[in-house]
Design a protein around this motif. Structure first.
Motif, short mmCIF file in Angstrom:
data_model
loop_
_atom_site.label_atom_id
_atom_site.label_comp_id
_atom_site.label_asym_id
_atom_site.label_seq_id
_atom_site.Cartn_x
_atom_site.Cartn_y
_atom_site.Cartn_z
N GLY A 138 33.20 5.30 41.35
CA GLY A 138 34.65 5.33 41.51
C GLY A 138 35.41 4.87 40.27
O GLY A 138 36.63 4.75 40.30
N LYS A 186 45.17 7.04 34.54
CA LYS A 186 45.95 5.83 34.24
C LYS A 186 45.08 4.84 33.46
O LYS A 186 43.90 4.67 33.77
CB LYS A 186 46.38 5.17 35.56
N LYS A 200 34.56 8.18 35.99
CA LYS A 200 33.71 8.86 34.99
C LYS A 200 33.84 10.37 35.07
O LYS A 200 34.06 11.04 34.07
CB LYS A 200 32.23 8.46 35.19
N THR A 201 33.74 10.89 36.30
CA THR A 201 33.81 12.33 36.47
C THR A 201 35.19 12.84 36.08
O THR A 201 35.34 13.85 35.39
CB THR A 201 33.48 12.70 37.93
N MET A 202 36.20 12.10 36.51
CA MET A 202 37.59 12.47 36.21
C MET A 202 37.81 12.56 34.70
O MET A 202 38.43 13.50 34.19
CB MET A 202 38.50 11.41 36.82
N1 LIG Z 1 42.13 5.62 35.71
C1 LIG Z 1 42.39 6.35 36.80
N2 LIG Z 1 43.58 6.95 36.94
C2 LIG Z 1 43.86 7.70 38.02
N3 LIG Z 1 42.99 7.89 39.04
C3 LIG Z 1 41.79 7.31 38.96
C4 LIG Z 1 41.42 6.51 37.84
N4 LIG Z 1 40.17 6.08 38.03
C5 LIG Z 1 39.77 6.58 39.20
N5 LIG Z 1 40.72 7.32 39.78
C6 LIG Z 1 40.64 7.99 41.08
O1 LIG Z 1 39.39 7.70 41.65
C7 LIG Z 1 38.68 8.87 41.96
C8 LIG Z 1 37.21 8.66 41.72
O2 LIG Z 1 36.91 8.79 40.37
P1 LIG Z 1 35.62 9.55 39.86
O3 LIG Z 1 35.07 10.43 40.90
O4 LIG Z 1 35.94 10.13 38.56
O5 LIG Z 1 34.67 8.30 39.71
P2 LIG Z 1 33.18 8.24 39.20
O6 LIG Z 1 33.15 7.14 38.19
O7 LIG Z 1 32.76 9.56 38.77
O8 LIG Z 1 32.42 7.75 40.47
P3 LIG Z 1 30.94 8.08 41.00
O9 LIG Z 1 30.02 7.17 40.28
O10 LIG Z 1 31.05 7.74 42.44
O11 LIG Z 1 30.70 9.51 40.74
C9 LIG Z 1 39.28 9.94 41.10
O12 LIG Z 1 39.21 11.20 41.68
C10 LIG Z 1 40.72 9.49 40.96
O13 LIG Z 1 41.46 9.98 42.04
#
Ligand SMILES: Nc1ncnc2c1ncn2[C@@H]1O[C@H](COP(=O)(O)OP(=O)(O)OP(=O)(O)O)[C@@H](O)[C@H]1O
Ligand SMILES: [Mg+2]
Length: 516
Positions: free
Chosen positions: A228, A202, A231-233
């Motif tokens: 959160g 989103k 980034k990974t997503m």
């Molecule tokens: N823009 C978005 N749209 C939909 N879901 C999201 C979005 N951003 C975050 N999320 C949700 O939040 C979760 C955490 O995101 P993610 O693991 O990619 O974060 P990260 O930036 O990699 O965090 P970290 O630094 O802890 O690794 C995702 O699995 C997803 O469910």
């Protein structure tokens, strides 16, 4: 009697035919002997063969059996020569009738003690080699058969145990079914079959745009943001917007996975660009490859795809350092006393990091609690030369609750991919006469000078920006390359000031504060 069978040894991503000669000299009463640089696993073959023979009603002749593996100067390793050696002994001791046709096949497989066959590594390069040397067929363990079966013009038979191989030759090469798969059809039908999509993310329009630019120009990128933020997503979805693999690329990538033993059972041609994400505790051998018998590492498993280094500052500096040369050369050379092998390693690097140890430096709402100086030190953990090879710095902030809860449709990966493919077509035309260059990211400084000319307005814009943001000289080339890609996405022949302005935004880590 002297009998010849054929196996195959894998070096790097290529296979070499190994001739196995078995001679049975009556009356000399010695233990069997294998010559021709076998390693211990090959020597132990005889024990496994003896046990197999016993359970299957054959015997290892108690006379002198000599097994010679040629070429003699090449080190043979692993357990996959069990089957061709066993078949050779059966032929030489005349326990197998009709052993002549053995020489028409490459035969490979590890024997279990009861005669069942275990999977081998490198079935794909072995099949390619067998075909190029004009063998009629290939006999391998059934779980590798689909992998080898993608090679056309070669009869590939998958077998479950040695009994099936024996009866195949005794029945004048009948009784086994040839593997027939339409690799091309499967490949093209699975190419776009992703189980994730950018539509699931989103908001984050600007990050998606940055990843589209990365994909379009083959640029390495780093995503910087708090825990959160997504980034990974986001990184995981990058392969969904890259141009589809060509058959040639797919074959290269599949060969590497085949050699590494990383193909799933019954797998065939890899149809999507690989996405590899090694953990930050990984060793340099696991990352770039290594081992006594050189094995490909993560950078080669990511060949023609994406290498994702999540939490980049957590990786050991020394581990990241070893990636420098392979990134430059798009291949890695592993040297051993008796040999040096090359593994291809052409990948896009996507890294991610928190902006600082607490994770909230530059956050719009939360306070960073890191003591002064720590932010810079955190960034300095990453090797400078590695950071130098990253064109796009992308700051990711989490989307608000409102954005997460709205349900308006997001652009899907297929639409973004369409634009990426068009931009890549422009680049393919541009680099037609530059061997080894396929995308803007791969331009040398010389090419950059010829291709990325900017007009007066652009030059002054860049000058002001570089001074105001205190950008380094190394940022300059990166900005030019990225702006070329932005112009390609806009189907613009020249790089206009707005393309430069956008590219300048992707140099966060060069700015004061971070670079300090
Ligand atoms: N823009 C978005 N749209 C939909 N879901 C999201 C979005 N951003 C975050 N999320 C949700 O939040 C979760 C955490 O995101 P993610 O693991 O990619 O974060 P990260 O930036 O990699 O965090 P970290 O630094 O802890 O690794 C995702 O699995 C997803 O469910
Ligand atoms: Mg993460």
């Amino acid at each position: 009697m002297l009998v010849r069978t054929f196996g195959s040894a894998v070096f790097g991503v290529e296979a070499i035919t190994i001739t196995i000669e078995v001679n049975w000299i009556e009356g000399s009463g010695k233990d069997p002997l294998i010559v021709g640089l076998p390693d211990n696993a090959v020597k132990e073959s005889l024990q496994r063969i003896e046990s197999t023979f016993k359970t299957n009603g054959f015997k290892v002749p108690r006379t002198k059996v000599v097994v010679n593996m040629a070429p003699a100067d090449l080190k043979k390793s692993g357990t996959a020569f069990d089957l061709p050696i066993a078949m050779g002994i059966l032929g030489a001791s005349e326990q197998l009738q009709n052993s002549g046709p053995l020489a028409d096949y490459v035969i490979m497989g590890e024997l279990g003690l009861n005669g069942e066959l275990r999977p081998i590594r490198g079935a794909l390069p072995i099949a390619l080699q067998a075909k190029s040397k004009g063998f009629r067929g290939l006999i391998i363990p059934s779980s590798n058969a689909r992998e080898a079966g993608m090679v056309t013009g070669l009869d590939v038979y998958g077998v479950a145990n040695i009994g099936e191989v024996i009866s195949f030759f005794e029945k004048s090469e009948r009784g086994l079914t040839k593997i027939a798969i339409n690799t091309r059809e499967q490949f093209f039908s699975a190419q776009y079959d992703f189980d994730i999509d950018f539509a699931e993310v989103k908001g984050q329009e600007s990050i998606k745009r940055a990843l589209e630019i990365a994909a379009a120009g083959g640029h390495n990128a780093i995503l910087i943001g708090p825990p959160g933020a997504g980034k990974t997503m986001l990184a995981k979805r990058l392969p969904t917007i890259l141009p589809p693999l060509t058959l040639q690329e797919a074959l290269e990538t599949t060969k590497i996975h085949s050699v590494a033993g990383k193909l799933r059972e019954n797998a065939t041609l890899i149809s999507k660009r690989p996405f590899r994400s090694p953990h930050h505790s990984t060793s340099s051998a696991a990352l770039v490859g290594g081992g006594g018998i050189p094995q490909p590492g993560e950078i080669s498993l990511a060949h023609n795809g994406v290498l994702f280094l999540d939490e980049l500052p957590e990786f050991q500096r020394s581990v990241l350092e070893v990636m420098r040369q392979p990134m430059e050369e798009r291949k890695v050379t592993i040297s051993r006393a008796r040999m040096a092998v090359d593994f291809p390693a052409s990948f896009m690097l996507i890294a991610s990091m928190n902006p600082c140890p607490c994770g909230f430096y530059n956050h719009p709402e939360r306070e960073c609690t890191c003591p002064p100086g720590l932010v810079q030190r955190y960034l300095h953990r990453i090797s400078g030369p590695l950071l130098d090879r990253i064109d796009l710095h992308v700051e990711v902030t989490p989307v608000s609750f409102n954005e997460l809860s709205v349900s308006h449709a997001q652009e899907n990966s297929a639409t973004i991919r369409g634009r990426v493919i068009r931009a890549r077509e422009i680049q393919a035309q541009r680099f037609l006469t530059d061997p080894g260059v396929y995308a803007n990211a791969q331009m040398s400084s010389r090419l950059l000078k010829n291709i990325c000319s900017i007009n007066q307005a652009g030059t002054s814009l860049l000058k002001v920006a570089m001074q105001r943001l205190n950008l380094s000289a190394r940022a300059y080339e990166r900005i030019l390359k990225v702006s070329r890609t932005i112009a390609d996405l806009a189907a613009s022949a020249e790089i206009r000031p707005e393309h430069l302005a956008e590219a300048i935004q992707y140099r966060s880590l060069d700015r004061e504060g971070w670079s300090g």
